[in-house]
Design a protein around this motif. Structure first.
Motif, mmCIF file in Angstrom:
data_model
loop_
_atom_site.group_PDB
_atom_site.id
_atom_site.type_symbol
_atom_site.label_atom_id
_atom_site.label_comp_id
_atom_site.label_asym_id
_atom_site.label_seq_id
_atom_site.Cartn_x
_atom_site.Cartn_y
_atom_site.Cartn_z
ATOM 1 N N GLU A 127 92.076 47.218 51.858
ATOM 2 C CA GLU A 127 91.057 48.378 51.718
ATOM 3 C C GLU A 127 90.764 49.026 52.953
ATOM 4 O O GLU A 127 89.519 49.189 53.119
ATOM 5 N N ALA A 128 91.476 49.218 53.979
ATOM 6 C CA ALA A 128 91.410 49.706 55.166
ATOM 7 C C ALA A 128 92.375 50.569 55.722
ATOM 8 O O ALA A 128 93.729 49.975 55.760
ATOM 9 N N VAL A 129 92.090 51.609 56.411
ATOM 10 C CA VAL A 129 93.314 52.371 57.061
ATOM 11 C C VAL A 129 92.878 52.461 58.689
ATOM 12 O O VAL A 129 91.701 52.752 58.995
ATOM 13 N N ILE A 130 93.889 52.276 59.771
ATOM 14 C CA ILE A 130 93.353 52.174 61.048
ATOM 15 C C ILE A 130 93.962 53.483 61.428
ATOM 16 O O ILE A 130 94.960 54.058 61.549
ATOM 17 N N LEU A 131 92.864 54.571 62.484
ATOM 18 C CA LEU A 131 93.277 55.373 63.085
ATOM 19 C C LEU A 131 93.057 55.116 64.644
ATOM 20 O O LEU A 131 92.313 54.609 65.206
ATOM 21 N N SER A 132 94.519 55.502 65.198
ATOM 22 C CA SER A 132 94.708 55.072 66.521
ATOM 23 C C SER A 132 94.947 56.441 67.259
ATOM 24 O O SER A 132 95.862 57.188 67.198
ATOM 25 N N VAL A 151 87.961 63.797 63.713
ATOM 26 C CA VAL A 151 88.389 65.065 63.053
ATOM 27 C C VAL A 151 89.334 64.022 61.838
ATOM 28 O O VAL A 151 89.177 64.487 60.740
ATOM 29 N N ALA A 152 90.267 63.112 62.425
ATOM 30 C CA ALA A 152 91.121 62.662 61.344
ATOM 31 C C ALA A 152 90.403 61.669 60.539
ATOM 32 O O ALA A 152 90.492 61.522 59.182
ATOM 33 N N ARG A 153 89.263 61.047 61.002
ATOM 34 C CA ARG A 153 88.250 60.016 60.249
ATOM 35 C C ARG A 153 87.808 60.939 59.116
ATOM 36 O O ARG A 153 87.728 60.635 57.936
ATOM 37 N N ILE A 154 87.020 62.238 59.625
ATOM 38 C CA ILE A 154 86.349 62.922 58.573
ATOM 39 C C ILE A 154 87.211 63.575 57.523
ATOM 40 O O ILE A 154 87.033 63.656 56.396
ATOM 41 N N MET A 189 98.926 67.097 62.086
ATOM 42 C CA MET A 189 97.722 68.051 62.006
ATOM 43 C C MET A 189 96.626 67.503 63.196
ATOM 44 O O MET A 189 96.132 68.297 63.795
ATOM 45 N N THR A 190 96.423 66.161 63.180
ATOM 46 C CA THR A 190 95.389 65.600 63.803
ATOM 47 C C THR A 190 95.933 65.332 65.305
ATOM 48 O O THR A 190 95.043 65.137 66.168
ATOM 49 N N GLY A 191 96.927 64.769 65.521
ATOM 50 C CA GLY A 191 97.678 64.006 66.735
ATOM 51 C C GLY A 191 97.151 62.764 66.734
ATOM 52 O O GLY A 191 97.025 62.140 67.447
ATOM 53 N N LYS A 200 88.623 71.815 57.725
ATOM 54 C CA LYS A 200 87.123 71.734 57.698
ATOM 55 C C LYS A 200 86.539 70.680 58.663
ATOM 56 O O LYS A 200 85.503 70.869 59.195
ATOM 57 N N ALA A 201 87.319 69.722 58.722
ATOM 58 C CA ALA A 201 86.895 68.585 59.369
ATOM 59 C C ALA A 201 86.802 69.019 61.201
ATOM 60 O O ALA A 201 85.874 68.664 61.832
ATOM 61 N N GLN A 202 87.778 69.995 61.488
ATOM 62 C CA GLN A 202 87.579 70.447 62.722
ATOM 63 C C GLN A 202 86.473 71.246 63.123
ATOM 64 O O GLN A 202 85.840 71.353 64.011
ATOM 65 N N LYS A 203 86.130 71.965 62.161
ATOM 66 C CA LYS A 203 84.906 72.848 62.321
ATOM 67 C C LYS A 203 83.783 71.688 61.966
ATOM 68 O O LYS A 203 82.569 72.215 62.730
ATOM 69 N N GLU A 204 83.625 70.973 61.314
ATOM 70 C CA GLU A 204 82.432 70.177 61.268
ATOM 71 C C GLU A 204 82.244 69.234 62.523
ATOM 72 O O GLU A 204 81.250 69.320 62.873
#
Length: 521
Positions: free
Chosen positions: A252-257, A266-269, A240-242, A291-295
């Motif tokens: 206690e962490a996830v990395i978005l690359s 968008v993926a973070r939100i 969904m986010t690419g 919702k995140a994309q709209k935000e």
């Protein structure tokens, strides 16, 4: 009878021994020359006869046998000696004939050398006479040439040297052009290799800073919920986010690359909303991503509107405002593109107020000068050309279009506002902390560029333009020819390379212009 036989046996043995000694002596004597050997043979024969006579007296049977053997050996040895003697004589005769023939050849050669020496001496005498004649004719021809041309030999040499020098300069200029073209081709290949090597060595830190976002988790159990059964949750979120989700041993962490900062935001939100909500499944993920994309889209518009309000520019097309907001997620040389545009707009307004130009128009042009950077990774072309196309599409004025197109010197500025935007862009980029080069370094480099160029002979004046990326040299046409221009440009480039330190490259443009002015009265 038996006693007589016993008495004879020692004599027979003695006779046999004597015969053997004579035979050995006979073979040893064959090494001597023929005369000595023949004399020894005679003595050996006499001695053998005496021995045979004595042996015949003692034992006639043994004596006869020994004598026959001795005679056979003697004849054989004599025949061999005669044969060797004949061969030696024949060989000596051949040597004598060869020596005689060589002596005759040497005599002939000596006669030929004597004749050749006498002819060479005569030729040398003739050559001396002809040399003297040639020198006399050369002097006469020089005098005649001086009389006809009206120039002395020194003047003719100077004229010839000047002509040769001009030809050499022209050939040198052609050669330099050819070598420059080849060097540029090779430099392009080398530059690509260097860039690739630099990217491989230095890109890791920059990529980590600009392509990674970290989302904090309340606990490590949340990682399993994010992954989902058989990984369906994480696959849905990535699709969904690419953006790639990296769930490793980091507590206690996830990395978005991802390379697209907007998708990463968008993926973070969306992920933060899912963590707060606690319900993580594909349907919920799709809902939160929307919702995140709209935000994010709303945040982009708000950032663009905030930029226009901060600068005090109104009436900009909503799509341009949205593109301005996208520049918040764009960096250039480590500088945020939106903050840079706001700073250029403010500086343009200050400069316009000082010289009495339309302040609002200057701010508008400054704010939009880098608008092409918001979509330059989505469209082909430079950010300058993309920005001009966008401003033209949304009906910005010709002044703004020219300012956007001319802010890097690609085209000539047709208004003071375009020049103001150029200056403001340079000041913002040269501001200490904005990029790696300080304003003082920038101004010093401009002055040094002009000072270096003005020291060359035949240079009338020079101008450092395009923020020190180009130096234009005006030369005196009477002192610098077209061929000299190539050499001058090369010499200026070499001196700049040896004396200055600067990023990128500096273009050296040598301009030779002849003007004739007259007045009609």
């Amino acid at each position: 009878m038996l006693s007589s036989i016993i008495t004879i046996v020692p004599y027979v043995i003695y006779a046999v021994i004597i015969i053997l000694v004579a035979v050995v002596t006979w073979f040893a004597a064959t090494a001597y020359r023929k005369k000595i050997f023949e004399s020894k043979i005679g003595s050996a024969e006499e001695r053998s006869r005496e021995i045979i006579d004595e042996a015949l007296k003692t034992a006639e049977t043994k004596k006869r046998e020994a004598l026959l053997e001795a005679k056979e050996e003697t004849l054989k040895t004599k025949n061999e000696l005669e044969r060797e003697t004949k061969e030696r004589r024949a060989e000596l005769q051949r040597y004598e004939r060869r020596v005689q023939s060589k002596e005759e050849a040497l005599d002939k050669k000596a006669d030929a050398w004597e004749k050749r020496e006498s002819s060479l001496a005569a030729r040398e005498e003739m050559l001396k006479q002809k040399t003297a004649e040639v020198e006399e004719l050369h002097e006469k021809s020089i005098q005649e040439l001086e009389r006809i041309s009206g120039l002395t030999s020194e003047q003719a040499k100077e004229h010839l040297l000047k002509t040769v020098e001009d030809e050499v300069k022209l050939d040198t200029a052609k050669l330099i052009k050819e070598l420059d073209s080849k060097a540029k081709e090779e430099a392009g290949k080398k530059a690509k290799e260097y860039v690739v090597n630099a990217i491989q060595k230095c890109a890791a830190d920059h990529v980590a800073e600009t392509t990674i976002s970290v989302v904090q988790l309340p606990n490590d159990e949340m990682k399993g919920r994010i992954i989902g059964r058989e990984g369906r949750n994480i696959r849905t979120l990535e699709t969904m986010t690419g953006v790639d989700l990296i769930i490793d041993d980091t507590p206690e962490a996830v990395i978005l690359s991802g390379f697209d900062p907007i998708r990463r935001e968008v993926a973070r939100i969306a992920l933060e909303k899912l963590i707060v909500d606690g319900r993580i499944h594909p349907a919920r993920i799709e809902e939160m991503v929307e919702k995140a994309q709209k935000e994010v889209e709303q945040n982009i518009r708000e950032e663009g509107e905030a930029a226009t309000l901060e600068v005090g520019v109104h009436g900009i097309h909503p799509e341009l405002i949205r593109l301005l907001g996208k520049m918040k997620f764009r960096t250039s040389y480590g500088q945020n593109a939106l903050k840079h545009s706001i700073e250029v707009a403010q500086l343009s307004g200050l400069l316009a107020g000082e010289i009495g130009v339309d302040i609002r128009m200057a701010k508008r042009a400054g704010l939009l000068h880098d608008i092409g950077k918001s979509v330059d990774h989505e469209m082909e072309g430079t950010h300058v050309q993309i920005g001009v196309d966008l401003c033209r599409k949304y009906r910005e004025s010709a002044v703004v279009l020219n300012a956007v197109e001319a802010h890097h010197g690609d085209v000539e500025a047709t208004s003071l506002i375009a020049c103001i935007v150029q200056a403001a862009d340079t000041i913002s980029a040269a501001r200490p902390g904005a990029r790696r080069e300080t304003l003082e370094t920038y101004t010093n480099r401009l002055k040094q560029l002009e000072d270096i160029t003005n020291n060359f002979k035949g240079v009338d004046k020079s101008f450092a333009i395009q923020a020190g990326r180009e130096i234009r040299v005006m030369v005196v046409p009477e002192q610098i020819s077209d061929a000299d221009m190539v050499l001058l440009a090369r010499d200026v480039s070499k001196k700049i390379e040896s004396e200055l330190e600067y990023p990128g490259q500096i273009k050296v443009s040598v301009i030779r212009e002849s003007r004739v002015v007259d007045y009609a009265k």
